[in-house]
Design an enzyme around this catalytic site. Structure first.
Site, short mmCIF file in Angstrom:
data_model
loop_
_atom_site.label_atom_id
_atom_site.label_comp_id
_atom_site.label_asym_id
_atom_site.label_seq_id
_atom_site.Cartn_x
_atom_site.Cartn_y
_atom_site.Cartn_z
CB ALA A 65 38.22 23.34 35.97
N GLY A 108 37.77 28.37 36.95
CA GLY A 108 39.21 28.27 36.75
C GLY A 108 39.76 29.32 35.79
CD GLU A 111 39.50 29.24 40.78
OE1 GLU A 111 39.17 28.42 39.90
OE2 GLU A 111 39.49 28.97 41.99
CD GLU A 131 34.56 27.88 40.69
OE1 GLU A 131 33.89 28.88 41.03
OE2 GLU A 131 35.71 27.96 40.21
C1 HXC Z 1 33.90 21.86 29.71
C2 HXC Z 1 32.83 23.55 28.63
C3 HXC Z 1 33.02 24.43 29.71
C4 HXC Z 1 33.70 23.92 30.84
C5 HXC Z 1 31.94 25.49 28.17
N1 HXC Z 1 32.17 24.26 27.69
N2 HXC Z 1 32.47 25.62 29.40
N3 HXC Z 1 33.27 22.28 28.62
N4 HXC Z 1 34.12 22.64 30.79
N5 HXC Z 1 33.95 24.68 31.91
C6 HXC Z 1 31.76 23.72 26.41
C7 HXC Z 1 30.26 23.46 26.33
O1 HXC Z 1 29.96 22.22 26.90
C8 HXC Z 1 30.05 23.47 24.85
O2 HXC Z 1 30.48 22.23 24.31
C9 HXC Z 1 31.00 24.55 24.36
O3 HXC Z 1 31.99 24.69 25.39
C10 HXC Z 1 30.32 25.89 24.17
O4 HXC Z 1 29.65 26.24 25.37
P1 HXC Z 1 28.10 26.62 25.43
O5 HXC Z 1 27.62 26.36 26.80
O6 HXC Z 1 27.36 25.97 24.31
O7 HXC Z 1 28.17 28.19 25.13
P2 HXC Z 1 27.15 29.32 25.64
O8 HXC Z 1 25.73 28.82 25.56
O9 HXC Z 1 27.53 30.55 24.92
O10 HXC Z 1 27.47 29.49 27.21
C11 HXC Z 1 28.75 29.95 27.67
C12 HXC Z 1 28.90 29.74 29.19
C13 HXC Z 1 28.62 28.25 29.51
C14 HXC Z 1 27.95 30.63 29.96
C15 HXC Z 1 30.35 30.13 29.55
O11 HXC Z 1 29.40 27.42 28.63
C16 HXC Z 1 28.98 27.88 30.92
O12 HXC Z 1 28.24 28.17 31.86
N6 HXC Z 1 30.07 27.14 31.09
C17 HXC Z 1 30.52 26.64 32.39
C18 HXC Z 1 31.04 27.78 33.23
C19 HXC Z 1 31.46 27.23 34.59
O13 HXC Z 1 30.66 26.71 35.37
N7 HXC Z 1 32.74 27.35 34.86
C20 HXC Z 1 33.28 26.85 36.09
C21 HXC Z 1 33.78 25.48 35.86
S1 HXC Z 1 34.21 24.74 37.37
P3 HXC Z 1 29.57 21.41 23.25
O14 HXC Z 1 30.36 20.16 23.04
O15 HXC Z 1 28.25 21.23 23.88
O16 HXC Z 1 29.55 22.32 22.04
C22 HXC Z 1 35.71 25.28 37.70
C23 HXC Z 1 36.12 24.69 38.95
C24 HXC Z 1 37.44 25.03 39.46
O17 HXC Z 1 36.36 26.00 37.02
C25 HXC Z 1 37.67 24.32 40.75
C26 HXC Z 1 36.54 23.67 41.42
C27 HXC Z 1 36.26 22.24 41.04
#
Ligand code: HXC
Length: 257
Positions: A65, A108, A111, A131
């Site tokens: 998400a 997400g 999911e 999460e």
């Molecule tokens: C918004 C995101 C994002 C996300 C990545 N980006 N994941 N933006 N929401 N979930 C964006 C980053 O901010 C970044 O933007 C660009 O995508 C590239 O990501 P990087 O982090 O620079 O890439 P990398 O270093 O290769 O790392 C990849 C990664 C990391 C390990 C996947 O991005 C990451 O940990 N992302 C979050 C994963 C996560 O926690 N997902 C769960 C979300 S919560 P910029 O602008 O900086 O270039 C969820 C909740 C569901 O899904 C329901 C509960 C609330």
């Protein structure tokens, strides 16, 4: 809002939806949710579509998400919008959904992949429910679909630690259907979708319905539903055609596609 977060096309009897926010690793914002679900609902009601293909990008199927969008929300807004509820409309579709997963399928994204009926993973695929590291929990079915797919031991491990698992572990624990080399993930998923789309459509829909029901019913209720669906297929021309074609050693020509 961005112009469009997805690319939609139809190839033969397969409706294709590609997530298209690659710079944000296909983070699932509200606009993308609405666009994906609307496109899928439209395919679902199209008699010319026998399967839906769901694709991400090479680096990410979807990294979750959209955290930046969620960070702005407070409890009254989330509750009022019933945040994430719209995804259930995708999960409830009758048309079989095949997903190809390369790269990250986190939160997400994992999911969303689990809402598909068949998941083809590339070797680079990485699944996780991270999460907990954001101070929240899964909100698009992770605590429920993941547990039903892989059981308590693996679901608790993933949801409580947030650790990522690779494609091979995902296949071993029953989270994905197949693992193939990355450069074959899309083509394999296409082939699976095309093959499903050649079947009798009501038979494929009822097969999906019966398997999906096993997640929600007791064994006896599920077995009864399966038998009733099985019986009902004898009301359609495709049952007679399929069985005649077998006896006559020829391929079936489905009326109900
Ligand atoms: C918004 C995101 C994002 C996300 C990545 N980006 N994941 N933006 N929401 N979930 C964006 C980053 O901010 C970044 O933007 C660009 O995508 C590239 O990501 P990087 O982090 O620079 O890439 P990398 O270093 O290769 O790392 C990849 C990664 C990391 C390990 C996947 O991005 C990451 O940990 N992302 C979050 C994963 C996560 O926690 N997902 C769960 C979300 S919560 P910029 O602008 O900086 O270039 C969820 C909740 C569901 O899904 C329901 C509960 C609330």
């Amino acid at each position: 809002s961005e112009s469009s977060t997805i690319v939609v096309s139809t190839e033969g009897r397969v409706g294709r939806i590609q997530l298209n926010r690659p710079k944000a690793l296909n983070a699932l914002n509200q606009q993308l949710m609405e666009e994906v679900v609307s496109a899928a609902v439209t395919f679902d009601s199209d008699p010319g579509v026998g399967a839906i293909l769901l694709l991400g990008s090479d680096k990410a199927f979807a990294a979750g998400a959209d955290i930046k969008e969620m960070a702005q929300q407070d409890y009254p807004e989330m509750y009022a919008a019933d945040w994430f509820r719209r995804w259930e409309d995708l999960a409830q579709l009758r048309t079989p959904i095949v997903a190809a997963v390369k790269g990250y399928a986190l939160g997400g994204g994992c999911e969303l992949a689990m809402m598909a009926d068949v998941i083809v993973a590339g070797e680079s695929a990485t699944f996780g429910q991270p999460e907990i590291n954001l101070g929240v929990i899964p909100g698009m079915g992770g605590s429920q679909r993941l547990t039903r797919s892989v059981g308590k031991a693996k679901a608790m491990d993933m949801v409580l630690t947030g650790r990522h698992i690779g494609a091979d572990e995902a296949e071993r624990i029953g989270l994905v259907s197949r693992v193939v080399p990355d450069d074959q993930a899309t083509s394999t998923a296409e082939e699976v979708a095309e093959l499903i789309a050649t079947k009798s459509k009501p038979a494929a829909q009822m097969a999906k319905e019966a398997v999906a029901a096993s997640f929600e019913t007791t064994l006896q209720q599920g077995l009864r539903l399966e038998r009733r669906l099985f019986h009902s297929l004898f009301a359609l021309a495709d049952q007679a055609e399929g069985m005649s074609a077998f006896a006559e050693k020829r391929g079936p020509e489905w009326r109900h596609r």
